[in-house]
Design an enzyme around this catalytic site. Structure first.
Site, PDB file in Angstrom:
ATOM      1  N   HIS A 219      26.410   3.772  24.254  1.00 30.75           N
ATOM      2  CA  HIS A 219      26.044   4.197  25.603  1.00 30.75           C
ATOM      3  C   HIS A 219      26.406   3.148  26.664  1.00 30.75           C
ATOM      4  O   HIS A 219      27.233   2.280  26.405  1.00 30.75           O
ATOM      5  CB  HIS A 219      24.566   4.582  25.648  1.00 30.75           C
ATOM      6  CG  HIS A 219      24.163   5.447  24.493  1.00 30.75           C
ATOM      7  ND1 HIS A 219      24.623   6.735  24.343  1.00 30.75           N
ATOM      8  CD2 HIS A 219      23.396   5.190  23.394  1.00 30.75           C
ATOM      9  CE1 HIS A 219      24.142   7.250  23.213  1.00 30.75           C
ATOM     10  NE2 HIS A 219      23.412   6.332  22.615  1.00 30.75           N
TER      11      HIS A 219
ATOM     12  N   GLU B 227      17.675   2.457  25.198  1.00 33.15           N
ATOM     13  CA  GLU B 227      18.530   2.202  24.045  1.00 33.15           C
ATOM     14  C   GLU B 227      19.777   1.427  24.433  1.00 33.15           C
ATOM     15  O   GLU B 227      20.195   0.510  23.722  1.00 33.15           O
ATOM     16  CB  GLU B 227      18.941   3.513  23.378  1.00 33.15           C
ATOM     17  CG  GLU B 227      19.813   3.302  22.159  1.00 33.15           C
ATOM     18  CD  GLU B 227      20.607   4.517  21.741  1.00 33.15           C
ATOM     19  OE1 GLU B 227      21.512   4.361  20.882  1.00 33.15           O
ATOM     20  OE2 GLU B 227      20.361   5.608  22.269  1.00 33.15           O
TER      21      GLU B 227
ATOM     22  N   HIS C 288      23.283   1.270  17.556  1.00 31.45           N
ATOM     23  CA  HIS C 288      22.469   2.277  18.230  1.00 31.45           C
ATOM     24  C   HIS C 288      21.006   2.189  17.805  1.00 31.45           C
ATOM     25  O   HIS C 288      20.642   1.425  16.913  1.00 31.45           O
ATOM     26  CB  HIS C 288      22.980   3.673  17.876  1.00 31.45           C
ATOM     27  CG  HIS C 288      24.270   4.038  18.519  1.00 31.45           C
ATOM     28  ND1 HIS C 288      24.382   4.849  19.624  1.00 31.45           N
ATOM     29  CD2 HIS C 288      25.533   3.686  18.212  1.00 31.45           C
ATOM     30  CE1 HIS C 288      25.638   4.983  19.967  1.00 31.45           C
ATOM     31  NE2 HIS C 288      26.366   4.276  19.115  1.00 31.45           N
TER      32      HIS C 288
ATOM     33  N   GLU D  51      22.090   3.057  13.168  1.00 31.60           N
ATOM     34  CA  GLU D  51      20.908   3.447  13.947  1.00 31.60           C
ATOM     35  C   GLU D  51      19.801   2.512  13.474  1.00 31.60           C
ATOM     36  O   GLU D  51      19.269   2.655  12.371  1.00 31.60           O
ATOM     37  CB  GLU D  51      20.541   4.905  13.676  1.00 31.60           C
ATOM     38  CG  GLU D  51      21.552   5.920  14.173  1.00 31.60           C
ATOM     39  CD  GLU D  51      21.453   6.186  15.676  1.00 31.60           C
ATOM     40  OE1 GLU D  51      20.679   5.477  16.356  1.00 31.60           O
ATOM     41  OE2 GLU D  51      22.153   7.095  16.155  1.00 31.60           O
TER      42      GLU D  51
END
Length: 286
Positions: free
Chosen positions: A82, A120, A175, A251
């Site tokens: 992101h 995040e 992430h 993740e």
């Protein structure tokens, strides 16, 4: 689950991490809705590398803090998922881009956040910087897909391209998840499956297992809600599908879980994640 920034810390060239949270087409999470990227996604990524210290042939090298030899001559691409400017540029990040396997997906997404509002994208960037610093200290060239946390994108196809162009020995996308499923917690490592090229086969699965084992050895719990034993085979993540280098997406945990959110929100917690990931990458390269 998830999808570059100028960082005050020196950037070193090396490993690319891919996006799988809210922008990479991962497991649905109660995160901000996807928003896409345009010109920014195709802009070149600025990277920098710090020279590896050398010693005179007549002067003994300084003692190492580790019994393991430095890993030199390797390139790692780190991909912090992101970006901080994504939410304010919905038209840019929602535009469709190739995601492999004949799919078209949003350029990128906003990512998720803890219930207290810690984003995040900020977590991903902070951890990637610490991982990069640790790898650079071992003589590994580190390349980042973004060098600040205020920009837009880049798109998932561009992130994969950065790893491919760098001829990376490993690409790691960092992430955090945002599942609201009751009790959902733990980390998982995603890899492209079925593989579309040789690098997505044995090299990527070995990288995934090595990162999984490194996190688990440092006390992190494998996911209770995605994948099996901390590994998740995926066919829908553009950053993985489009890569021609050994690539995985980590993740690190569920930001909606109170215990993991507290860990991710603390400097000590982020340092713990970074140390485990960096050590695992070094082990893979060795």
């Amino acid at each position: 689950m998830g999808a570059v920034r100028v960082n005050p810390l020196p950037l070193l060239a090396g490993l690319v991490l891919l996006t799988a949270c809210s922008g990479g087409g991962g497991t649905p999470a109660a995160a901000p809705s996807p928003v896409a990227q345009s010109p920014a996604s195709s802009a070149p990524v600025t990277t920098s590398s710090a020279p590896v210290p050398t010693t005179s042939s007549s002067t003994p090298p300084p003692p190492s803090s580790s019994s393991e030899p430095a890993v030199t001559g390797k390139v790692v691409v780190l991909d912090p998922g992101h970006n901080g400017g994504n939410a304010s540029h919905p038209k840019d990040i929602n535009r469709s881009v190739p995601a492999g396997r004949g799919q078209m997906k949003p350029c990128n997404t906003t990512g998720t956040a803890t219930n207290a509002g810690y984003s995040e994208h900020a977590f991903n960037f902070a951890v990637a910087q610490e991982v990069g610093a640790a790898l650079a200290a071992k003589g590994i060239k580190v390349v980042y897909t973004r060098t600040n946390d205020t920009g837009v994108g880049p798109c998932v196809d561009r992130r994969a391209e950065i790893g491919n162009d760098a001829n990376a020995d490993a690409v790691v996308s960092i992430h955090a998840d945002g599942s609201t499923s009751a009790g959902a917690h733990g980390f998982h490592v995603a890899y492209s499956s079925p593989p579309l090229n040789a690098a997505q086969g044995a090299p990527s699965t070995k990288l995934a297992r090595t990162v999984r084992d490194g996190l688990r050895a440092d006390g992190f719990t494998t996911s209770t809600y995605i994948g099996s034993a901390g590994l998740s085979a995926r066919s829908d993540l553009g950053g993985l599908n489009l890569s021609t280098r050994p690539t995985v997406l980590v993740e690190c945990g569920n930001m909606r879980n109170s215990a993991e959110a507290a860990l991710m929100s603390s400097a000590a917690g982020r340092a713990k994640y970074a140390a485990a990931i960096a050590s695992a990458i070094e082990a893979y390269l060795s």
